[in-house]
Motif scaffolding. Sequence first.
Motif, PDB file in Angstrom:
ATOM      1  N   PHE A 417     -41.652   3.212   9.271  1.00 64.94           N
ATOM      2  CA  PHE A 417     -40.791   2.878   8.130  1.00 64.94           C
ATOM      3  C   PHE A 417     -39.606   3.850   8.071  1.00 64.94           C
ATOM      4  N   GLN A 418     -38.992   4.114   9.226  1.00 60.39           N
ATOM      5  CA  GLN A 418     -37.906   5.090   9.271  1.00 60.39           C
ATOM      6  C   GLN A 418     -36.670   4.603   8.533  1.00 60.39           C
ATOM      7  N   ASN A 419     -36.458   3.292   8.511  1.00 61.79           N
ATOM      8  CA  ASN A 419     -35.303   2.748   7.801  1.00 61.79           C
ATOM      9  C   ASN A 419     -35.641   1.346   7.324  1.00 61.79           C
ATOM     10  N   PRO A 420     -34.899   0.836   6.331  1.00 62.49           N
ATOM     11  CA  PRO A 420     -35.182  -0.498   5.790  1.00 62.49           C
ATOM     12  C   PRO A 420     -35.119  -1.605   6.836  1.00 62.49           C
ATOM     13  N   SER A 421     -34.215  -1.468   7.805  1.00 63.76           N
ATOM     14  CA  SER A 421     -34.087  -2.489   8.838  1.00 63.76           C
ATOM     15  C   SER A 421     -35.377  -2.624   9.632  1.00 63.76           C
ATOM     16  N   GLN A 422     -35.974  -1.498   9.977  1.00 63.30           N
ATOM     17  CA  GLN A 422     -37.228  -1.508  10.723  1.00 63.30           C
ATOM     18  C   GLN A 422     -38.351  -2.125   9.892  1.00 63.30           C
ATOM     19  N   THR A 423     -38.385  -1.800   8.607  1.00 70.85           N
ATOM     20  CA  THR A 423     -39.402  -2.344   7.720  1.00 70.85           C
ATOM     21  C   THR A 423     -39.265  -3.851   7.584  1.00 70.85           C
ATOM     22  N   LEU A 424     -38.039  -4.321   7.401  1.00 77.79           N
ATOM     23  CA  LEU A 424     -37.820  -5.758   7.248  1.00 77.79           C
ATOM     24  C   LEU A 424     -38.177  -6.502   8.528  1.00 77.79           C
ATOM     25  N   SER A 425     -37.843  -5.924   9.666  1.00 75.26           N
ATOM     26  CA  SER A 425     -38.185  -6.545  10.944  1.00 75.26           C
ATOM     27  C   SER A 425     -39.691  -6.735  11.071  1.00 75.26           C
ATOM     28  N   ARG A 426     -40.439  -5.749  10.613  1.00 76.96           N
ATOM     29  CA  ARG A 426     -41.900  -5.844  10.678  1.00 76.96           C
ATOM     30  C   ARG A 426     -42.415  -6.957   9.765  1.00 76.96           C
ATOM     31  N   LEU A 427     -41.877  -7.057   8.567  1.00 80.50           N
ATOM     32  CA  LEU A 427     -42.289  -8.116   7.642  1.00 80.50           C
ATOM     33  C   LEU A 427     -42.025  -9.501   8.226  1.00 80.50           C
ATOM     34  N   MET A 428     -40.859  -9.649   8.846  1.00 79.79           N
ATOM     35  CA  MET A 428     -40.511 -10.935   9.453  1.00 79.79           C
ATOM     36  C   MET A 428     -41.445 -11.279  10.607  1.00 79.79           C
ATOM     37  N   ARG A 429     -41.771 -10.274  11.414  1.00 78.80           N
ATOM     38  CA  ARG A 429     -42.635 -10.532  12.558  1.00 78.80           C
ATOM     39  C   ARG A 429     -44.049 -10.892  12.104  1.00 78.80           C
ATOM     40  N   TYR A 430     -44.521 -10.271  11.029  1.00 76.56           N
ATOM     41  CA  TYR A 430     -45.833 -10.635  10.512  1.00 76.56           C
ATOM     42  C   TYR A 430     -45.837 -12.093  10.044  1.00 76.56           C
ATOM     43  N   GLU A 431     -44.775 -12.506   9.378  1.00 80.17           N
ATOM     44  CA  GLU A 431     -44.712 -13.912   8.952  1.00 80.17           C
ATOM     45  C   GLU A 431     -44.637 -14.832  10.162  1.00 80.17           C
ATOM     46  N   TYR A 432     -43.867 -14.436  11.151  1.00 78.21           N
ATOM     47  CA  TYR A 432     -43.700 -15.249  12.360  1.00 78.21           C
ATOM     48  C   TYR A 432     -45.059 -15.559  12.997  1.00 78.21           C
ATOM     49  N   TYR A 433     -45.925 -14.553  13.045  1.00 76.99           N
ATOM     50  CA  TYR A 433     -47.226 -14.725  13.694  1.00 76.99           C
ATOM     51  C   TYR A 433     -48.357 -15.037  12.721  1.00 76.99           C
ATOM     52  N   GLY A 434     -48.037 -15.196  11.434  1.00 74.79           N
ATOM     53  CA  GLY A 434     -49.054 -15.561  10.460  1.00 74.79           C
ATOM     54  C   GLY A 434     -49.945 -14.411  10.028  1.00 74.79           C
ATOM     55  N   TYR A 435     -49.435 -13.176  10.049  1.00 77.01           N
ATOM     56  CA  TYR A 435     -50.193 -12.009   9.607  1.00 77.01           C
ATOM     57  C   TYR A 435     -49.842 -11.690   8.146  1.00 77.01           C
ATOM     58  N   PRO A 436     -50.752 -11.075   7.395  1.00 77.33           N
ATOM     59  CA  PRO A 436     -50.439 -10.694   6.016  1.00 77.33           C
ATOM     60  C   PRO A 436     -49.367  -9.605   5.983  1.00 77.33           C
TER      61      PRO A 436
END
Length: 506
Positions: A417-436
């Motif tokens: 969680f070094q920066n908001p961009s990295q955090t948002l990318s992770r959230l999007m990838r979890y949705e992409y693969y159906g993860y919580p």
Amino acid sequence: MLRFDLKSKKSPFSKGQRFVFTLVVVVACLLVSFNFSTTNFSLAATAAKHYTELKFSPVSEIKLPKYERYVLENGLVVYLMEDHELPLVTGTALVRTGSRWEQAEKTGLASLVGSTLRSGGTQKHSANELNEILEQRAAAVETDIGEAAGSASFEALSEDLETVFGLFTEVLREPAFAQEKLDLDKTQIRGSIARRNDNPNSIASRELRKLIYGKESPLARTVEYATLDQISRADVLKFYQQYFHPNNLILGIVGDFDPQQMRSLIQSKFGDWKPNLQIAKNQLPEVTQANLGGVFVVNQPQLTQSSVLIGHLGGKFNNPDYPALDVMNGVLNGFGGRLFNELRSRQGLAYSVYGMWSPRFDYPGTFVAGGQTRTETTVQFIKSLQTEIKRLQTQNITAKELNNSKDSTLNSFVFNFQNPSQTLSRLMRYEYYGYPADFLFRYQKAITATTAADVKRVARKYLKPEKLVTLVVGNQTAIKEPLTNLSAQVTNIDITIPNSQPAAKN
């Protein structure tokens, strides 16, 4: 009292006096500095502690920055996250596509679509015009399609957001796929094919995937001259039209913007994009291990060391045992890890060595161990790797090993969680693969709860020494102890690059 004439800037001292005065001042300063430094050094020496006595406060709890998620009427999923630290805005669109769904005879098609989506220009702007507009604003728009996902991204100053976002939208919605740019990209890919056997580590990684997943698997196929020659502009357009629809995308934007204005801009650029209601969810290819063991070699007589990899099929991130397997990774790897201590420090077999359980989001990943060793110590290196893997299954790890691995993992958690961009990318990838959305926090808690017994249990359950595929890239004739000491049968792998046109038969 001494006075200086400010207008003439002349000193009442002679040149010799000025020199003496300056010298005295410099010496005085040095003495004061030395005395100060000596005092500080003495204090520091008195206060110094052994590293085992150092106490650190626990890592503070990490909380996700505020963000907004909503869906347009056409199915486009949108994430917005404000960050006003710098006058920048970045965005990424994830597209549900990937090379694993391209036809085998057209291997390389997805990658070509991913590159020419941007390099081929749009219906309104040629590639050169796009480059010029973006360069003038120190902005960027990039595209790519990998194995399991496609992406398009942009970066712009806040003041240029509307212009750059407009170009980003054009690239996604109105690509031109100019033939000359398509030909140029194909030429560059041919160049990469010609160079693909230059690096022994790259050879080892590529060929091990083929041995584990199967050379015909979409997870291990490689582009060839022949498959590249089969790809036409019509194929590129068809692939694009199959996957690029608003209801097949996730858009995330982070940076210095006004939320209301950003929502309006997204609506104006994407709101009228018609969804494809008939779009089908891609079926994932079946994954099984192609070779259940065996020793394989890529003979490279010019090499003075061997690149060695051993591995077998692994698992997914959502396996409840993944946290314990990750702690196991920590026991094996890094400074103080078992592989480093035994194979590098004690036996001197390698400068770098590793063993890693590497899961994937929606298909089984791999377990791979390896490194580079001197040609004459190849077999000894492989046997030592096997010994350490089996030792994880038969012996309990120590409390020190457990704590070091867990502490290393938990203390590095903040870097997710070094920066908001990295955090948002992770959230999007979890949705992409159906993860919580809180998947990473669940993982963090599970790491904390992992015990030494858990590590031994997962090592015994998931590590399969009898199914390890062994691959050596090196000078086979110079290996001191023969590879047949590992297996009665050693299979040679031919990595000759096929020609574009098949040879004529006699």
